[in-house]
Design a protein around this motif. Structure first.
Motif, PDB file in Angstrom:
ATOM      1  N   LEU A 160       4.983  -6.851   7.089  1.00 26.07           N
ATOM      2  CA  LEU A 160       4.000  -6.825   6.012  1.00 26.07           C
ATOM      3  C   LEU A 160       3.642  -5.393   5.630  1.00 26.07           C
ATOM      4  CD1 LEU A 160       2.465  -8.925   4.349  1.00 26.07           C
ATOM      5  CD2 LEU A 160       0.590  -8.779   5.988  1.00 26.07           C
ATOM      6  N   GLY A 161       3.547  -4.520   6.633  1.00 26.93           N
ATOM      7  CA  GLY A 161       3.249  -3.122   6.352  1.00 26.93           C
ATOM      8  C   GLY A 161       4.337  -2.475   5.515  1.00 26.93           C
ATOM      9  N   GLY A 162       5.602  -2.836   5.787  1.00 24.55           N
ATOM     10  CA  GLY A 162       6.699  -2.293   5.006  1.00 24.55           C
ATOM     11  C   GLY A 162       6.646  -2.710   3.551  1.00 24.55           C
ATOM     12  N   ILE A 163       6.131  -3.908   3.296  1.00 28.74           N
ATOM     13  CA  ILE A 163       6.047  -4.402   1.917  1.00 28.74           C
ATOM     14  C   ILE A 163       4.840  -3.803   1.196  1.00 28.74           C
ATOM     15  CG2 ILE A 163       5.716  -6.471   0.498  1.00 28.74           C
ATOM     16  CD1 ILE A 163       7.169  -8.046   2.696  1.00 28.74           C
ATOM     17  N   LEU A 164       3.658  -3.904   1.803  1.00 30.01           N
ATOM     18  CA  LEU A 164       2.431  -3.480   1.135  1.00 30.01           C
ATOM     19  C   LEU A 164       2.360  -1.972   0.939  1.00 30.01           C
ATOM     20  CD1 LEU A 164      -0.174  -5.818   2.894  1.00 30.01           C
ATOM     21  CD2 LEU A 164       0.807  -6.047   0.603  1.00 30.01           C
ATOM     22  N   SER A 165       2.915  -1.207   1.884  1.00 31.06           N
ATOM     23  CA  SER A 165       2.817   0.248   1.768  1.00 31.06           C
ATOM     24  C   SER A 165       3.619   0.788   0.595  1.00 31.06           C
ATOM     25  CB  SER A 165       3.277   0.914   3.068  1.00 31.06           C
ATOM     26  OG  SER A 165       4.643   0.619   3.334  1.00 31.06           O
ATOM     27  N   THR A 166       4.612   0.024   0.143  1.00 35.68           N
ATOM     28  CA  THR A 166       5.377   0.469  -1.032  1.00 35.68           C
ATOM     29  C   THR A 166       4.588   0.257  -2.321  1.00 35.68           C
ATOM     30  OG1 THR A 166       6.436  -1.699  -1.254  1.00 35.68           O
ATOM     31  CG2 THR A 166       7.562  -0.065   0.108  1.00 35.68           C
ATOM     32  N   ILE A 167       3.565  -0.591  -2.265  1.00 38.67           N
ATOM     33  CA  ILE A 167       2.730  -0.851  -3.445  1.00 38.67           C
ATOM     34  C   ILE A 167       1.537   0.101  -3.469  1.00 38.67           C
ATOM     35  CG2 ILE A 167       1.406  -2.607  -4.684  1.00 38.67           C
ATOM     36  CD1 ILE A 167       3.065  -4.721  -3.175  1.00 38.67           C
ATOM     37  N   ASN A 168       0.725   0.048  -2.404  1.00 37.95           N
ATOM     38  CA  ASN A 168      -0.428   0.941  -2.280  1.00 37.95           C
ATOM     39  C   ASN A 168      -0.861   0.936  -0.817  1.00 37.95           C
ATOM     40  OD1 ASN A 168      -3.210   1.971  -2.227  1.00 37.95           O
ATOM     41  ND2 ASN A 168      -3.113   1.840  -4.455  1.00 37.95           N
ATOM     42  N   TRP A 169      -1.006   2.125  -0.221  1.00 41.41           N
ATOM     43  CA  TRP A 169      -1.310   2.194   1.209  1.00 41.41           C
ATOM     44  C   TRP A 169      -2.634   1.529   1.556  1.00 41.41           C
ATOM     45  CZ3 TRP A 169      -5.634   4.658   3.183  1.00 41.41           C
ATOM     46  CH2 TRP A 169      -6.321   5.516   2.325  1.00 41.41           C
ATOM     47  N   ARG A 170      -3.559   1.471   0.629  1.00 42.95           N
ATOM     48  CA  ARG A 170      -4.858   0.860   0.922  1.00 42.95           C
ATOM     49  C   ARG A 170      -4.749  -0.654   1.134  1.00 42.95           C
ATOM     50  NH1 ARG A 170      -9.093   4.416  -0.128  1.00 42.95           N
ATOM     51  NH2 ARG A 170      -8.495   6.280  -1.304  1.00 42.95           N
ATOM     52  N   TYR A 171      -3.719  -1.269   0.581  1.00 41.20           N
ATOM     53  CA  TYR A 171      -3.579  -2.722   0.691  1.00 41.20           C
ATOM     54  C   TYR A 171      -3.331  -3.176   2.130  1.00 41.20           C
ATOM     55  CZ  TYR A 171      -3.224  -2.967  -4.426  1.00 41.20           C
ATOM     56  OH  TYR A 171      -3.482  -2.883  -5.772  1.00 41.20           O
ATOM     57  N   ILE A 172      -2.810  -2.278   2.964  1.00 40.79           N
ATOM     58  CA  ILE A 172      -2.552  -2.698   4.341  1.00 40.79           C
ATOM     59  C   ILE A 172      -3.857  -2.985   5.080  1.00 40.79           C
ATOM     60  CG2 ILE A 172      -0.432  -1.350   4.388  1.00 40.79           C
ATOM     61  CD1 ILE A 172      -1.920   0.529   6.380  1.00 40.79           C
ATOM     62  N   PHE A 173      -4.950  -2.374   4.638  1.00 35.33           N
ATOM     63  CA  PHE A 173      -6.257  -2.655   5.228  1.00 35.33           C
ATOM     64  C   PHE A 173      -6.964  -3.793   4.484  1.00 35.33           C
ATOM     65  CE2 PHE A 173      -5.596   2.009   5.848  1.00 35.33           C
ATOM     66  CZ  PHE A 173      -5.340   1.949   7.204  1.00 35.33           C
ATOM     67  N   LEU A 174      -6.719  -3.890   3.199  1.00 34.32           N
ATOM     68  CA  LEU A 174      -7.373  -4.932   2.412  1.00 34.32           C
ATOM     69  C   LEU A 174      -6.905  -6.321   2.819  1.00 34.32           C
ATOM     70  CD1 LEU A 174      -9.286  -5.476   0.013  1.00 34.32           C
ATOM     71  CD2 LEU A 174      -7.273  -5.375  -1.492  1.00 34.32           C
ATOM     72  N   VAL A 175      -5.666  -6.437   3.317  1.00 33.38           N
ATOM     73  CA  VAL A 175      -5.113  -7.750   3.644  1.00 33.38           C
ATOM     74  C   VAL A 175      -5.936  -8.450   4.725  1.00 33.38           C
ATOM     75  CG1 VAL A 175      -3.537  -6.953   5.455  1.00 33.38           C
ATOM     76  CG2 VAL A 175      -2.938  -8.948   4.068  1.00 33.38           C
ATOM     77  N   SER A 176      -6.624  -7.699   5.577  1.00 40.83           N
ATOM     78  CA  SER A 176      -7.431  -8.296   6.643  1.00 40.83           C
ATOM     79  C   SER A 176      -8.773  -8.815   6.147  1.00 40.83           C
ATOM     80  CB  SER A 176      -7.680  -7.275   7.764  1.00 40.83           C
ATOM     81  OG  SER A 176      -6.489  -6.852   8.348  1.00 40.83           O
TER      82      SER A 176
END
Length: 554
Positions: A160-176
């Motif tokens: 999931l980190g590999g996917i979201l980080s390509t969009i916007n790094w902040r999304y990896i925290f927002l997903v929680s």
């Protein structure tokens, strides 16, 4: 729906969320560092990198026992609910990190600590809540499902980190955040206390202080021990590290004596008189010490060596490393519920012991593969290691939790999780220390030979000075190490390098092939040591004795 399934589903969501967050950041570090304008290859940035990786584990390992003890006093469900809320707040703070540069990195570390506090509440109480809700004939199965979520979350986080980080790094925290909000509301509405909190007890301030400070000092020493110090590639000779380890050990030693004297100890040492409890926890700690650093080492190996050699660009390797680790998850998921179900009927000793033997054989098998291995062979080995861990995890946890009286389950759950998390943090230090020591010995010669063969012998004196940690983490973070090396060369020297040599060195296989022999040799040493500890864990597991259910003795 029966309450036991409500409790299992809610605690499983909590553990899944916390474990996803624990690894999603590993894959997303390049995007995070770019997002806050930090150069991950700068010497001053390495401490930020290390603390973002390890700070969460340090906090959870330190607080688990204290929170487990508080749960016995004030209610497991109440503090579990609080953990969901704190974790969600930490995720929101990470998403809105306001600053950039060094201040932004410090904010990320602090907000990760907030998450770690919430995660400690979740991990300290989930097993106790499940144990309270399920009869002893079904606990192995329930704990197996819960622990599958923990490992599955770790590997899902990588992908999931590999996917979201390509969009916007902040999304990896927002997903929680939505998961955390749902879990917080659901836990406050649906979960209920099945054990009456004992509020007549008092907080063991002396024990909490000596344990917390002592463990923090040791874990800080371990963390800075794998950071460069002066001209050394490691910091184990740093006076601060030595002092931290000595003082921390002294405080933990005094903690043992304090706990034997106070009326309401936070760490109930008398539980270790229960043979199944002691053997299960020691085996679990040894397993974590042997296995805890395996995933990140294999990911670094895949990202820095195997994937580039097989044609993947450095920008792609973080995502594909997570994909290629999936067999480990499949093995665990396949065996976790089965072993839990079998342990409910036939006991934990044989299954848990056999599981550790399989993992130990897996470590030995990993020592036989070359750096340019065939993937089916690698996938088969890690699949069976996943099977072995699935065979061990839920039966071992069930035997630990079954062996203690109901009123002490919060403390027991916190003690179990603390030993496990501390072993995992120490395992990271063990693997990194072995690898860095080996690379510091072999890497200068390997790179000097490689640049000479490429046609740029003038670079030998510069590549000899390349920090091992810098080269290691450059590959790990998906940065091209060659470009980093060339960027540090004076223009007058760079002008002397033939274009053909630069072309050779910029090939994605050049750096990976240069460091591969040294790296695989270092990993083999670590695998032998881990395999030995795993076989010791199997022997300790075999000594746990026959099935013991505490309720039958109350």
């Amino acid at each position: 729906m029966q309450y036991k399934w409500v409790a299992l589903s809610n605690t499983t969501i909590g553990v899944l969320m916390a474990s996803i967050n624990g690894t999603i950041i590993i894959i997303s570090l390049p995007a995070i560092f770019r997002g806050i304008n930090i150069n991950p290859l700068a010497p001053s940035s390495f401490q930020y990198l290390l603390w973002i990786l390890m700070g969460y584990n340090v906090v959870t390992a330190t607080l688990l026992v204290t929170f487990g003890r508080l749960s016995d006093m004030f209610g497991r469900v109440r503090l579990y609910n609080l953990g969901f809320a704190i974790f969600t707040i930490g995720s929101i703070l990470l998403f809105i990190t306001p600053n950039t540069g060094s201040l932004g990195a410090i904010e990320l570390i602090l907000f990760r600590i907030v998450q770690g506090i919430g995660g400690a509440f979740l991990f300290a109480n989930s097993a106790a809540i499940i144990t309270d809700a399920f009869p002893h004939t079904e606990r192995g199965k329930a704990l197996g499902i819960n622990q599958i979520a923990a490992l599955a979350g770790s590997l899902v986080g990588l992908i999931l980190g590999g996917i979201l980080s390509t969009i916007n790094w902040r999304y990896i925290f927002l997903v929680s955040v939505p998961v955390g909000l749902l879990g917080t509301v659901w836990s406050y509405i649906k979960l209920k206390e099945l054990t009456q909190p004992d509020r007549t007890q008092k907080i063991d301030w002396a024990g909490n202080s000596t344990f917390g400070i002592g463990l923090i000092l040791i874990l800080l020493g371990v963390t800075y021990g794998i950071m460069p110090y002066g001209s050394s590639q490691l910091g184990w000779n740093n006076p601060w590290v030595i002092s931290s380890m000595v003082i921390g050990t002294g405080l933990l030693t005094s903690f043992i004596f304090i706990e034997r004297k106070v009326k309401y100890p936070m760490f109930r040492l008398e539980l270790f008189k229960i043979r199944m409890f002691a053997a299960g926890n020691i085996a679990s700690m040894l397993r974590s010490f042997a296995y805890g650093g395996l995933m990140i080492m294999l990911i670094i190996f895949l990202q820095g060596i195997w994937l580039p050699i097989h044609g993947y660009s450095f920008s792609e390797t973080p995502f594909w490393a997570g994909i290629y680790m999936i067999p480990l998850m499949i093995g665990f998921v396949a065996m976790g519920p089965i072993s839990g179900w079998l342990s409910d009927r036939y006991g934990s000793r044989f299954l848990a012991t056999l599981g550790m033997v399989i993992v130990g054989l897996g470590f030995i098998a990993l020592t036989t593969i070359p750096y340019d291995f065939a993937y089916p062979e690698f996938a088969t080995i890690i699949f069976f290691m996943g099977l072995g861990n699935g065979m061990f995890a839920s039966p071992n946890t069930a035997s630990i939790m079954n062996s203690v009286p109901r009123k002490y389950r919060g403390s027991a759950s916190g003690m179990r999780a603390t030993l496990q998390n501390s072993g995992q943090t120490a395992s990271l230090a063990l693997f990194f220390t072995i690898v860095i020591i080996a690379l510091s010995y072999y890497l200068p010669t390997a790179l000097s030979t490689a640049v000479t063969q490429a046609g740029a012998p003038v670079l030998s004196q510069y590549v000899n000075k390349v920090p091992v940690t810098g080269a290691l983490f450059a590959a790990f973070l998906g940065y091209d190490p060659v470009k980093a090396i060339l960027s540090t060369i004076p223009p007058s020297i760079a002008a002397q390098i033939p274009t053909s040599a630069i072309h050779v060195m910029e090939q994605r296989t050049w750096f990976s092939t240069a460091i591969a022999p040294a790296f695989i040799s270092a990993l083999r040493e670590a695998f032998y040591i881990s395999g030995g500890m795993t076989f010791v864990a199997a022997a300790v597991s075999a000594l746990r004795g026959k099935v013991k259910i505490a309720e039958e003795e109350e």
